[in-house]
Scaffold this motif. Sequence first.
Motif, PDB file in Angstrom:
ATOM      1  N   LEU A 116      27.147-140.907  18.701  1.00  0.00           N
ATOM      2  CA  LEU A 116      26.592-141.148  20.028  1.00  0.00           C
ATOM      3  C   LEU A 116      25.716-139.980  20.434  1.00  0.00           C
ATOM      4  O   LEU A 116      26.096-138.817  20.263  1.00  0.00           O
ATOM      5  CB  LEU A 116      27.713-141.331  21.056  1.00  0.00           C
ATOM      6  CG  LEU A 116      28.708-142.473  20.821  1.00  0.00           C
ATOM      7  CD1 LEU A 116      29.822-142.393  21.849  1.00  0.00           C
ATOM      8  CD2 LEU A 116      28.000-143.815  20.900  1.00  0.00           C
ATOM      9  N   THR A 117      24.551-140.279  20.972  1.00  0.00           N
ATOM     10  CA  THR A 117      23.689-139.243  21.537  1.00  0.00           C
ATOM     11  C   THR A 117      24.151-138.970  22.963  1.00  0.00           C
ATOM     12  O   THR A 117      24.276-139.900  23.782  1.00  0.00           O
ATOM     13  CB  THR A 117      22.214-139.694  21.534  1.00  0.00           C
ATOM     14  OG1 THR A 117      21.836-140.006  20.197  1.00  0.00           O
ATOM     15  CG2 THR A 117      21.322-138.579  22.059  1.00  0.00           C
ATOM     16  N   VAL A 118      24.435-137.723  23.262  1.00  0.00           N
ATOM     17  CA  VAL A 118      24.995-137.360  24.565  1.00  0.00           C
ATOM     18  C   VAL A 118      24.028-137.730  25.686  1.00  0.00           C
ATOM     19  O   VAL A 118      24.445-138.189  26.757  1.00  0.00           O
ATOM     20  CB  VAL A 118      25.335-135.856  24.595  1.00  0.00           C
ATOM     21  CG1 VAL A 118      25.895-135.457  25.955  1.00  0.00           C
ATOM     22  CG2 VAL A 118      26.332-135.515  23.505  1.00  0.00           C
ATOM     23  N   ARG A 119      22.728-137.579  25.447  1.00  0.00           N
ATOM     24  CA  ARG A 119      21.736-137.893  26.484  1.00  0.00           C
ATOM     25  C   ARG A 119      21.815-139.373  26.875  1.00  0.00           C
ATOM     26  O   ARG A 119      21.808-139.711  28.056  1.00  0.00           O
ATOM     27  CB  ARG A 119      20.347-137.542  25.978  1.00  0.00           C
ATOM     28  CG  ARG A 119      19.235-137.757  27.022  1.00  0.00           C
ATOM     29  CD  ARG A 119      17.871-137.522  26.402  1.00  0.00           C
ATOM     30  NE  ARG A 119      16.842-137.611  27.424  1.00  0.00           N
ATOM     31  CZ  ARG A 119      16.365-136.583  28.112  1.00  0.00           C
ATOM     32  NH1 ARG A 119      16.845-135.378  27.880  1.00  0.00           N
ATOM     33  NH2 ARG A 119      15.419-136.751  29.014  1.00  0.00           N
ATOM     34  N   ASP A 120      21.922-140.269  25.857  1.00  0.00           N
ATOM     35  CA  ASP A 120      22.007-141.707  26.145  1.00  0.00           C
ATOM     36  C   ASP A 120      23.297-142.011  26.908  1.00  0.00           C
ATOM     37  O   ASP A 120      23.304-142.842  27.831  1.00  0.00           O
ATOM     38  CB  ASP A 120      21.966-142.498  24.839  1.00  0.00           C
ATOM     39  CG  ASP A 120      20.633-142.340  24.116  1.00  0.00           C
ATOM     40  OD1 ASP A 120      19.648-141.951  24.785  1.00  0.00           O
ATOM     41  OD2 ASP A 120      20.573-142.602  22.897  1.00  0.00           O
ATOM     42  N   LEU A 121      24.397-141.372  26.513  1.00  0.00           N
ATOM     43  CA  LEU A 121      25.665-141.598  27.197  1.00  0.00           C
ATOM     44  C   LEU A 121      25.562-141.212  28.662  1.00  0.00           C
ATOM     45  O   LEU A 121      25.998-141.964  29.552  1.00  0.00           O
ATOM     46  CB  LEU A 121      26.774-140.800  26.497  1.00  0.00           C
ATOM     47  CG  LEU A 121      28.167-140.863  27.109  1.00  0.00           C
ATOM     48  CD1 LEU A 121      28.717-142.279  27.026  1.00  0.00           C
ATOM     49  CD2 LEU A 121      29.104-139.892  26.407  1.00  0.00           C
ATOM     50  N   VAL A 122      24.978-140.066  28.959  1.00  0.00           N
ATOM     51  CA  VAL A 122      24.855-139.600  30.342  1.00  0.00           C
ATOM     52  C   VAL A 122      23.953-140.526  31.140  1.00  0.00           C
ATOM     53  O   VAL A 122      24.256-140.892  32.298  1.00  0.00           O
ATOM     54  CB  VAL A 122      24.322-138.152  30.359  1.00  0.00           C
ATOM     55  CG1 VAL A 122      23.992-137.717  31.785  1.00  0.00           C
ATOM     56  CG2 VAL A 122      25.340-137.204  29.752  1.00  0.00           C
ATOM     57  N   GLN A 123      22.832-140.936  30.549  1.00  0.00           N
ATOM     58  CA  GLN A 123      21.899-141.802  31.281  1.00  0.00           C
ATOM     59  C   GLN A 123      22.521-143.163  31.603  1.00  0.00           C
ATOM     60  O   GLN A 123      22.358-143.676  32.711  1.00  0.00           O
ATOM     61  CB  GLN A 123      20.617-141.989  30.466  1.00  0.00           C
ATOM     62  CG  GLN A 123      19.738-140.738  30.422  1.00  0.00           C
ATOM     63  CD  GLN A 123      18.471-140.971  29.616  1.00  0.00           C
ATOM     64  OE1 GLN A 123      18.334-141.970  28.915  1.00  0.00           O
ATOM     65  NE2 GLN A 123      17.531-140.038  29.730  1.00  0.00           N
ATOM     66  N   ARG A 124      23.253-143.751  30.658  1.00  0.00           N
ATOM     67  CA  ARG A 124      23.881-145.044  30.927  1.00  0.00           C
ATOM     68  C   ARG A 124      24.862-144.941  32.082  1.00  0.00           C
ATOM     69  O   ARG A 124      24.875-145.773  33.003  1.00  0.00           O
ATOM     70  CB  ARG A 124      24.613-145.548  29.669  1.00  0.00           C
ATOM     71  CG  ARG A 124      23.694-146.126  28.619  1.00  0.00           C
ATOM     72  CD  ARG A 124      24.481-147.003  27.638  1.00  0.00           C
ATOM     73  NE  ARG A 124      25.582-146.301  27.029  1.00  0.00           N
ATOM     74  CZ  ARG A 124      25.480-145.594  25.918  1.00  0.00           C
ATOM     75  NH1 ARG A 124      24.318-145.490  25.314  1.00  0.00           N
ATOM     76  NH2 ARG A 124      26.541-144.991  25.412  1.00  0.00           N
ATOM     77  N   VAL A 125      25.724-143.902  32.036  1.00  0.00           N
ATOM     78  CA  VAL A 125      26.715-143.744  33.093  1.00  0.00           C
ATOM     79  C   VAL A 125      26.031-143.474  34.432  1.00  0.00           C
ATOM     80  O   VAL A 125      26.399-144.056  35.479  1.00  0.00           O
ATOM     81  CB  VAL A 125      27.698-142.614  32.734  1.00  0.00           C
ATOM     82  CG1 VAL A 125      28.615-142.299  33.912  1.00  0.00           C
ATOM     83  CG2 VAL A 125      28.521-142.992  31.515  1.00  0.00           C
TER      84      VAL A 125
END
Length: 499
Positions: free
Chosen positions: A344-353
Amino acid sequence: MTLTRFVRRAYSLRLALILQVLVPLALLLAAATWVGMKALESSLEERLEEDVQLIARAIRLPVSHSLEREEEEAVRQALESVFTIGRVYGAYVYDRRGEQVAAVGAVKPSAAERNRLQALAEEGRDTGEYELIEGRQVYSYFIPLVDTGGRISGLLQVTRRQSDFADYVSGIQRQAGLAALLTTLIIGALVLVGHRTAIGRHMAQLSHSMAQVEAGNRGHRAREQGPRELRQLSGAYNQMLDSIQRAEQELLERQRREAELERALASSKRLAALGRLSAGVAHELGTPLSVIDGQSQRGLRDPDLSPPASKAFRRIRSEVDRMSQIVQQLLDFGRPSNGEWRMLTVRDLVQRVAHTQMESDRARGARIDWVPPAEDGLMVRGHPMRLEQALTNLVQNAIHAANGGCVRIRWGRVGDRVALWVEDDGPGVPEGDRARLFEPFFTTKPVGEGTGLGLAVVHGIAQEHGGDVRLLPDSELGGACFRLSLPAADEQQKDEGSS
């Protein structure tokens, strides 16, 4: 047994020095003195005999002339002259037949003695011997007298008491004995003083250091001073104390870690049991709630429904929705991490949340910012839904605490881990509540607004992924700041994820 203890207590280093050094030294000195005195005694005896012989030779010539001229008075005067020296017991002159001509301090010889004297005179040689005169042991020196024609005319006997030798030697022996004793005492005093200066005081300081350590001063160390051996002893003693202290610290640290592991194990067991209970309760409540919600929906579709009834049905559906959320949290808390893990890319995880929460009704007007790090592209390996749920719970708690304020999400690498910081500008967490934040069903929200499972779920998900979550003491926004730490994906994992 008592005598043994007494001997062991009395046997000190000073006593050992006296018994093993001073006593043998004194015995050796006494033996040397005795041997020396024996040699001196023999030498003095020879010297005293030589003195008698010199006196006899000194008066031999005048006595011989007087005897040849038959001047008995002159002979006597010559004999008496030897007493001015003060070293002679008696002087005697005999003719060739052994008859006494003159005597000073002597007695007349017996018939047997005259025969012996006659034999000595006829031999014509000097003779020295010890004999008994008037009950006294004396040394006698016999020297023949010759006339002007070279013929033996008589015999001269000069004697000296043997006690003179003995008294003189005894005096020398006493002086030597006193000198030896004095020397022994001086050497003993020097040795004891030297022992006190070089060893005793340093040993006393070492004993004092041991007493301080025994009294509880574990940080005290002995001073390394004195001779090399004592410095080595003090150094070894200090090293032993350091080793003991390190061992105690390691033992305490091991006990602390074991206690933490036991607490963690007990907590894990409690959480696992609580999770199973929560899942069972949620499962049992799910079906009745679905029925209630369905019946409420059917009731609202009735065209003849009165406004009070319609309001009541809507209230029922609202409460059912809230209970459904509680059931979902119970399921999340008790659900194991099943499913496939992936990169998982941390940036994508943060943006989704962040986007999901800003579009949600629960945003409450709060502003959600995210700050990417300089090293972007950080990745973690884990369960996508579980990690998203953990970050969502942290953001929801921050939104509730900010109450229309600001929520910030940051992330970055910390060593071999990826850390995500979620902070708000709310009032923060009271100091008394910090230790219980991650306990299940503990909440600081008012009754009806929280179940106390959100942070417990985050804590469980973090542990599933080999990470941790904690509340930091300070926040840049002034409120609370939570840090979720996860293992960073290495290059091999990144390559496997991309393939």
